[in-house]
Motif scaffolding. Structure first.
Motif, short mmCIF file in Angstrom:
data_model
loop_
_atom_site.label_atom_id
_atom_site.label_comp_id
_atom_site.label_asym_id
_atom_site.label_seq_id
_atom_site.Cartn_x
_atom_site.Cartn_y
_atom_site.Cartn_z
N LYS A 97 72.37 -22.01 -14.09
CA LYS A 97 71.55 -20.83 -14.28
C LYS A 97 70.99 -20.71 -12.54
CE LYS A 97 67.46 -18.79 -16.15
NZ LYS A 97 67.18 -18.24 -17.38
N THR A 98 71.19 -19.59 -12.21
CA THR A 98 70.51 -19.43 -10.79
C THR A 98 69.34 -18.45 -10.76
OG1 THR A 98 72.93 -19.24 -9.94
CG2 THR A 98 71.25 -18.12 -8.53
N ARG A 99 68.43 -18.84 -9.99
CA ARG A 99 67.16 -18.32 -10.07
C ARG A 99 66.59 -18.13 -8.47
NH1 ARG A 99 62.83 -22.03 -8.80
NH2 ARG A 99 63.43 -24.23 -9.10
N SER A 100 65.74 -17.15 -8.19
CA SER A 100 65.29 -16.84 -6.94
C SER A 100 63.78 -17.47 -6.88
CB SER A 100 65.53 -15.50 -6.58
OG SER A 100 64.93 -14.79 -7.28
N TYR A 101 63.26 -17.63 -5.59
CA TYR A 101 61.97 -17.94 -5.43
C TYR A 101 61.63 -17.59 -3.82
CZ TYR A 101 63.80 -22.12 -3.05
OH TYR A 101 64.30 -23.05 -2.30
N GLN A 142 63.37 -15.08 0.92
CA GLN A 142 64.02 -15.20 -0.56
C GLN A 142 64.80 -16.10 -0.34
OE1 GLN A 142 62.80 -13.04 -2.86
NE2 GLN A 142 64.01 -13.64 -4.35
N TYR A 182 67.67 -18.84 -3.15
CA TYR A 182 68.22 -19.15 -4.54
C TYR A 182 68.66 -20.24 -4.43
CZ TYR A 182 68.46 -13.96 -4.01
OH TYR A 182 68.18 -12.51 -3.83
N THR A 183 68.67 -20.73 -5.94
CA THR A 183 69.16 -22.18 -6.25
C THR A 183 69.81 -22.06 -7.70
OG1 THR A 183 68.29 -24.23 -6.63
CG2 THR A 183 66.64 -22.71 -7.27
N THR A 184 70.83 -23.04 -7.69
CA THR A 184 71.38 -22.75 -8.95
C THR A 184 71.15 -24.45 -9.54
OG1 THR A 184 73.09 -21.43 -8.21
CG2 THR A 184 73.76 -22.86 -9.97
N GLU A 185 70.78 -24.41 -11.11
CA GLU A 185 70.47 -25.49 -11.51
C GLU A 185 71.57 -25.65 -12.89
OE1 GLU A 185 65.56 -25.48 -10.57
OE2 GLU A 185 66.50 -24.17 -12.28
#
Length: 111
Positions: free
Chosen positions: A83-87, A94, A96-99
């Protein structure tokens, strides 16, 4: 075929003790850093190890199991999805990280 879409399986060692948070909703979330190693021989025939680090997030009962039994150095197996989310970082950029969002974990040794 849909059961193999966005499916991740990893076996590795915890790089640190998991961080477990109790949310206002009563749910638990665990975050952990998992190291996986890949061994290969370089062009000179020397054994090399490449370590990759993965951020794993687990919710609910899975987070409770991690909180109770998983600690730094423990070997575990993880099944989940990416799952990739942004913060927005402290500088207003901005990011992005993928977990790996874990649906199952397997404790593999007695550490």
């Amino acid at each position: 075929m849909s059961s193999i879409q966005n499916h991740v399986q990893l076996i590795g060692n915890l790089g640190d003790d998991p961080t477990v948070t109790n949310l206002d909703s009563g749910k638990k979330v665990a975050r952990l850093s998992l190291a996986t190693n890949e061994n290969y021989k370089d062009k000179d025939g020397e054994k090399q190890t490449e370590t990759n680090w993965h951020t794993v997030v687990a919710w609910g009962k899975t987070a409770e199991i991690i909180e109770k039994y998983a600690n730094k150095g423990k070997k575990i197996g993880v099944v989940g999805k990416l799952k990739t989310r942004s913060y927005t970082d402290d500088n207003g950029h901005q990011r992005y990280t993928t977990e790996v969002v874990a649906s199952e974990i397997l404790l593999l040794n007695g550490n």
